[in-house]
Design a protein around this motif. Structure first.
Motif, mmCIF file in Angstrom:
data_model
loop_
_atom_site.group_PDB
_atom_site.id
_atom_site.type_symbol
_atom_site.label_atom_id
_atom_site.label_comp_id
_atom_site.label_asym_id
_atom_site.label_seq_id
_atom_site.Cartn_x
_atom_site.Cartn_y
_atom_site.Cartn_z
ATOM 1 N N ILE A 125 0.924 -1.148 -0.043
ATOM 2 C CA ILE A 125 0.113 -0.034 -0.035
ATOM 3 C C ILE A 125 0.885 1.118 -0.123
ATOM 4 C CG2 ILE A 125 -1.899 -1.150 1.129
ATOM 5 C CD1 ILE A 125 -1.028 0.367 3.711
ATOM 6 N N ASN A 138 1.912 4.764 1.650
ATOM 7 C CA ASN A 138 1.743 5.701 2.873
ATOM 8 C C ASN A 138 2.167 6.879 2.389
ATOM 9 O OD1 ASN A 138 2.926 6.983 5.230
ATOM 10 N ND2 ASN A 138 2.809 5.131 6.061
ATOM 11 N N LYS A 176 1.798 -4.563 2.989
ATOM 12 C CA LYS A 176 0.743 -4.656 3.688
ATOM 13 C C LYS A 176 0.722 -5.973 4.597
ATOM 14 C CE LYS A 176 -4.493 -4.443 3.439
ATOM 15 N NZ LYS A 176 -5.321 -4.454 2.435
ATOM 16 N N HIS A 178 5.979 3.085 -0.663
ATOM 17 C CA HIS A 178 5.030 2.046 -0.737
ATOM 18 C C HIS A 178 5.572 1.122 0.545
ATOM 19 C CE1 HIS A 178 3.966 3.176 -4.631
ATOM 20 N NE2 HIS A 178 3.028 2.611 -4.448
#
Length: 171
Positions: A159, A161, A170, A167
């Motif tokens: 994901i 941030n 996750k 990235h």
């Protein structure tokens, strides 16, 4: 899916100071690349001089070092299966003037001011990318990247941030 290649992007001081340019460039980066690491630094003359040492003696060297120490720069380690070539294509020609006429929608064509203030830097080869990443991110382990992290970023899930502008895996 091909393995991720890494490149270094340096967003230059005039673009970091321009909220419109910085926002546009950041959107391009986060939508096209996996951002592995990000940091903002202010270079001193010694660091800028070392980084651009291949240009010592060239007519633009002092102007380049002075410019790169005039404000903060954003540094990004970015991954993509073709990161080096893709980032350089998105940047466009080193010559801003050429970019404005030949590729007006390249980043340098849109936001570059001069050949020194040409918005951003991109590594030109895998050995350059590794050397440049080590220069600015000495803590970054290429061994760990190639032997573990790369596959986790490539296969996900990851994901973005926004706070870190990276990235993250996750969990």
């Amino acid at each position: 899916m091909q393995k991720l290649q890494l490149t270094l992007a340096i967003i230059k001081p005039h673009a970091v100071k321009n909220p419109v340019a910085l926002s546009f460039i950041r959107n391009v980066i986060k939508n096209k690349f996996i951002v592995i690491k990000t940091k903002r630094v202010s270079l001193d003359k010694e660091a800028a001089g070392k980084f651009y040492s291949e240009h010592v003696g060239k007519f633009f060297y002092n102007r380049l070092v002075t410019f790169m120490t005039s404000g903060s720069v954003d540094l990004h380690i970015m991954g993509h299966c073709n990161a080096i070539e893709l980032w350089r294509r998105m940047l466009g020609p080193t010559s801003v003037y050429k970019g404005q006429f030949q590729e007006p929608y390249c980043l340098r064509g849109m936001f570059g001011i001069s050949d020194t203030r040409n918005v951003a830097h991109g590594s030109d080869s895998p050995p350059s990318a590794e050397r440049e990443i080590k220069f600015f991110f000495p803590e970054f382990s290429f061994y760990q990247w190639h032997n573990g992290h790369e596959v986790l970023y490539r296969k996900g899930p990851i994901i973005f941030n926004d706070h870190l502008f990276e990235h993250v895996r996750k969990l």
